[in-house]
Design a protein around this motif. Sequence first.
Motif, mmCIF file in Angstrom:
data_model
loop_
_atom_site.group_PDB
_atom_site.id
_atom_site.type_symbol
_atom_site.label_atom_id
_atom_site.label_comp_id
_atom_site.label_asym_id
_atom_site.label_seq_id
_atom_site.Cartn_x
_atom_site.Cartn_y
_atom_site.Cartn_z
ATOM 1 N N ARG A 145 -12.016 1.249 6.128
ATOM 2 C CA ARG A 145 -10.863 0.917 7.789
ATOM 3 C C ARG A 145 -11.909 0.321 8.920
ATOM 4 O O ARG A 145 -12.841 1.020 9.113
ATOM 5 C CB ARG A 145 -9.770 1.513 8.343
ATOM 6 C CG ARG A 145 -8.693 2.404 7.176
ATOM 7 C CD ARG A 145 -8.566 3.635 7.704
ATOM 8 N NE ARG A 145 -7.828 4.243 7.126
ATOM 9 C CZ ARG A 145 -6.256 4.559 6.894
ATOM 10 N NH1 ARG A 145 -6.054 3.064 7.912
ATOM 11 N NH2 ARG A 145 -5.218 4.878 5.963
ATOM 12 N N SER A 175 -1.371 5.532 8.098
ATOM 13 C CA SER A 175 -1.596 6.532 7.976
ATOM 14 C C SER A 175 -2.733 6.796 8.883
ATOM 15 O O SER A 175 -2.862 7.913 8.965
ATOM 16 C CB SER A 175 -1.675 7.144 6.863
ATOM 17 O OG SER A 175 -3.488 6.619 6.126
ATOM 18 N N ASP A 218 -7.852 -3.383 7.430
ATOM 19 C CA ASP A 218 -8.224 -2.053 6.674
ATOM 20 C C ASP A 218 -7.939 -2.535 5.292
ATOM 21 O O ASP A 218 -7.273 -3.782 4.785
ATOM 22 C CB ASP A 218 -7.868 -0.819 6.401
ATOM 23 C CG ASP A 218 -5.881 -0.875 6.811
ATOM 24 O OD1 ASP A 218 -5.292 -1.738 6.470
ATOM 25 O OD2 ASP A 218 -5.898 -0.477 7.688
ATOM 26 N N ARG A 249 -4.606 -4.912 5.299
ATOM 27 C CA ARG A 249 -3.653 -5.069 6.074
ATOM 28 C C ARG A 249 -4.547 -6.468 6.631
ATOM 29 O O ARG A 249 -5.909 -6.111 6.931
ATOM 30 C CB ARG A 249 -3.892 -3.867 7.582
ATOM 31 C CG ARG A 249 -2.967 -3.469 7.558
ATOM 32 C CD ARG A 249 -2.952 -2.424 7.854
ATOM 33 N NE ARG A 249 -1.755 -1.467 8.120
ATOM 34 C CZ ARG A 249 -2.431 0.127 7.257
ATOM 35 N NH1 ARG A 249 -2.752 0.479 7.137
ATOM 36 N NH2 ARG A 249 -0.606 -0.217 7.137
HETATM 37 N N1 UDP Z 1 -2.963 1.023 0.302
HETATM 38 C C1 UDP Z 1 -2.989 -0.046 -0.326
HETATM 39 N N2 UDP Z 1 -1.688 1.124 -1.495
HETATM 40 C C2 UDP Z 1 -1.558 2.087 -1.339
HETATM 41 C C3 UDP Z 1 -2.024 2.901 0.670
HETATM 42 C C4 UDP Z 1 -2.900 1.854 1.134
HETATM 43 O O1 UDP Z 1 -2.959 -1.327 -1.116
HETATM 44 O O2 UDP Z 1 -1.152 2.762 -2.373
HETATM 45 C C5 UDP Z 1 -3.618 -0.200 1.642
HETATM 46 C C6 UDP Z 1 -2.957 -0.217 2.653
HETATM 47 O O3 UDP Z 1 -2.213 -1.979 2.190
HETATM 48 C C7 UDP Z 1 -4.093 -0.660 3.551
HETATM 49 C C8 UDP Z 1 -4.955 0.473 3.620
HETATM 50 O O4 UDP Z 1 -4.366 0.400 1.552
HETATM 51 O O5 UDP Z 1 -4.169 -1.898 3.693
HETATM 52 C C9 UDP Z 1 -4.464 1.656 3.769
HETATM 53 O O6 UDP Z 1 -2.879 2.346 4.397
HETATM 54 P P1 UDP Z 1 -2.758 3.345 4.699
HETATM 55 O O7 UDP Z 1 -3.574 4.592 4.261
HETATM 56 O O8 UDP Z 1 -2.895 3.296 6.240
HETATM 57 O O9 UDP Z 1 -1.468 3.531 4.423
HETATM 58 P P2 UDP Z 1 -0.140 2.946 4.438
HETATM 59 O O10 UDP Z 1 0.008 2.960 6.214
HETATM 60 O O11 UDP Z 1 0.637 1.932 4.094
HETATM 61 O O12 UDP Z 1 1.080 4.191 3.927
#
Ligand code: UDP
Length: 238
Positions: free
Chosen positions: A94, A100, A175, A200
């Motif tokens: 990130r 998340s 991220d 993202r």
């Molecule tokens: N992400 C992904 N697959 C997953 C979870 C996350 O490709 O199973 C990617 C998501 O698209 C983002 C980054 O990882 O670009 C961080 O995701 P985050 O942990 O914020 O989770 P989310 O908001 O998708 O639950």
Amino acid sequence: MIRGKQIYEGKAKKLFETDDPELVIVSYKDDATAFNGQKKGTIEAKGEINNRMSNLLMKMLEEKGIRTHFVRELNSSETLVKKLSIIPLEVIVRNITAGSFSSRFGVEEGIVFDSPTIEFSYKNDALGDPLINSYHVAALKLATSEEIAAVKDTAFRVNSELKSFWAERGVTLVDFKLEFGRLADGTVVLADEISPDTCRLWASATKKKLDKDRFRRDLSGVAEAYREIMSRLERSRS
Ligand code: UDP
Ligand code: ADP
């Protein structure tokens, strides 16, 4: 290259055997899921866009000295890749708070970090892909400490290459998620995909979301956003 029997069907892709035991075909679907499969839908032309984008980005990374599974694009939605033994981790880098990270730590989206962060999730749908740290990874023998070090180092290198690549196209890399796997000789290489499903990407000038968050958050113009991010990538190549 002969497409053999299907070995796996995931949420966004299918894998097929080939006549070479060291190679598999990845076939990208238009299906989209979010929240561990609870939200389901399709995004028009997503399979073709993700296939093409992931291949272009992996080729760019290879040119920068980062080893990937990419071998050759077969058609608009299928690619030949090296068959790997996948390390069951989602490696998340990130640059800016979102998703998340924001909900877990109670911080608003859009705060730029002084330097990038990294975290791992254990790839296990039944457990809901829980966060996991390096010690847990080693304790569970998911990867050795040397492999974990290589994964972290490569993930940060991928981040700096992707960040500048997208910045040149007016896009901010917020991220993304990477996966890694082992070749038969144990070498760890970058696997899976790099696409608007797994990154993202915000238009730098307007902060407009050009990625799967439009689907996750029921925003309008999901397919248009996928087309727009792809055209930004293609346009600047010529
Ligand atoms: N992400 C992904 N697959 C997953 C979870 C996350 O490709 O199973 C990617 C998501 O698209 C983002 C980054 O990882 O670009 C961080 O995701 P985050 O942990 O914020 O989770 P989310 O908001 O998708 O639950
Ligand atoms: P999911 O399994 O999370 O539903 P996908 O639909 O994207 O995800 O399925 C693709 C699967 O292929 C993932 O489980 C991923 O870990 C795996 N994979 C990606 N690249 C390779 C590779 N080069 N060799 C073997 N498996 C791979």
